[in-house]
Scaffold this motif. Structure first.
Motif, PDB file in Angstrom:
ATOM      1  N   VAL A 112      -8.934  -1.959  -0.554  1.00 19.47           N
ATOM      2  CA  VAL A 112      -7.645  -1.749  -0.711  1.00 19.47           C
ATOM      3  C   VAL A 112      -6.736  -2.803  -0.177  1.00 19.47           C
ATOM      4  O   VAL A 112      -5.635  -3.408  -0.764  1.00 19.47           O
ATOM      5  CB  VAL A 112      -7.051  -0.343  -0.213  1.00 19.47           C
TER       6      VAL A 112
ATOM      7  N   ILE B 216       0.833  -1.105  -0.012  1.00 20.48           N
ATOM      8  CA  ILE B 216      -0.002  -0.004   0.053  1.00 20.48           C
ATOM      9  C   ILE B 216       0.970   1.371  -0.050  1.00 20.48           C
ATOM     10  O   ILE B 216       0.746   2.228  -0.774  1.00 20.48           O
ATOM     11  CB  ILE B 216      -0.941   0.304   1.291  1.00 20.48           C
TER      12      ILE B 216
ATOM     13  N   HIS C 135      -6.375   4.436   0.417  1.00 20.83           N
ATOM     14  CA  HIS C 135      -6.224   4.044   1.826  1.00 20.83           C
ATOM     15  C   HIS C 135      -6.259   5.108   2.700  1.00 20.83           C
ATOM     16  O   HIS C 135      -7.331   5.411   3.839  1.00 20.83           O
ATOM     17  CB  HIS C 135      -4.812   3.257   2.172  1.00 20.83           C
TER      18      HIS C 135
ATOM     19  N   LEU D  59     -11.582   0.634   2.173  1.00 16.80           N
ATOM     20  CA  LEU D  59     -10.459   0.104   2.853  1.00 16.80           C
ATOM     21  C   LEU D  59     -10.283  -1.267   2.730  1.00 16.80           C
ATOM     22  O   LEU D  59      -9.143  -1.690   2.327  1.00 16.80           O
ATOM     23  CB  LEU D  59     -10.716   0.489   4.365  1.00 16.80           C
TER      24      LEU D  59
END
Length: 115
Positions: free
Chosen positions: A105, A70, A80, A102
């Motif tokens: 992600v 990420i 994020h 979220l």
């Protein structure tokens, strides 16, 4: 460093899933998290000894590989951060959408590191 799919600009190549490679990547993409990484590594290794199992260490590696994925990809990092900022939004629909984003992600990052 490992191979990677093309996701546009990436801050560093995807690291191998070893403690040293993950630490080196984290030192570039999120150095403020290094103490957290060391603390959770110590906890994972202690549990591995206590449980006589490598599963805590494997979980630690995957969790940090995901977080580094990420952080090293600006596209995922932006999604994020946006989701985190809206998790406790007063509008329940927006908060729910942030939670869904979220999760998406995390799923995308985990899929990338498991390739």
């Amino acid at each position: 460093m490992g191979t990677q799919a093309d996701h546009g600009h990436e801050l560093v190549p995807r690291p191998e899933q070893t403690p040293d490679a993950l630490r080196a990547a984290l030192a570039i993409v999120a150095p403020a998290r290094l103490p957290e990484m060391q603390r959770t590594k110590d906890e994972a290794f202690a549990k591995a000894v206590e449980w006589q199992s490598l599963s805590p260490v494997q979980s630690w590696v995957l969790a940090w590989a995901r977080d580094i994925e990420i952080a090293r990809r600006p596209d995922l990092a932006a999604r994020h951060a946006h989701a985190i900022r809206h998790l406790e939004h007063a509008d329940a629909a927006l908060a729910h959408e942030a939670l869904r984003e979220l999760s998406a992600v995390f799923d995308e990052a985990m899929k990338a590191v498991r390739m």
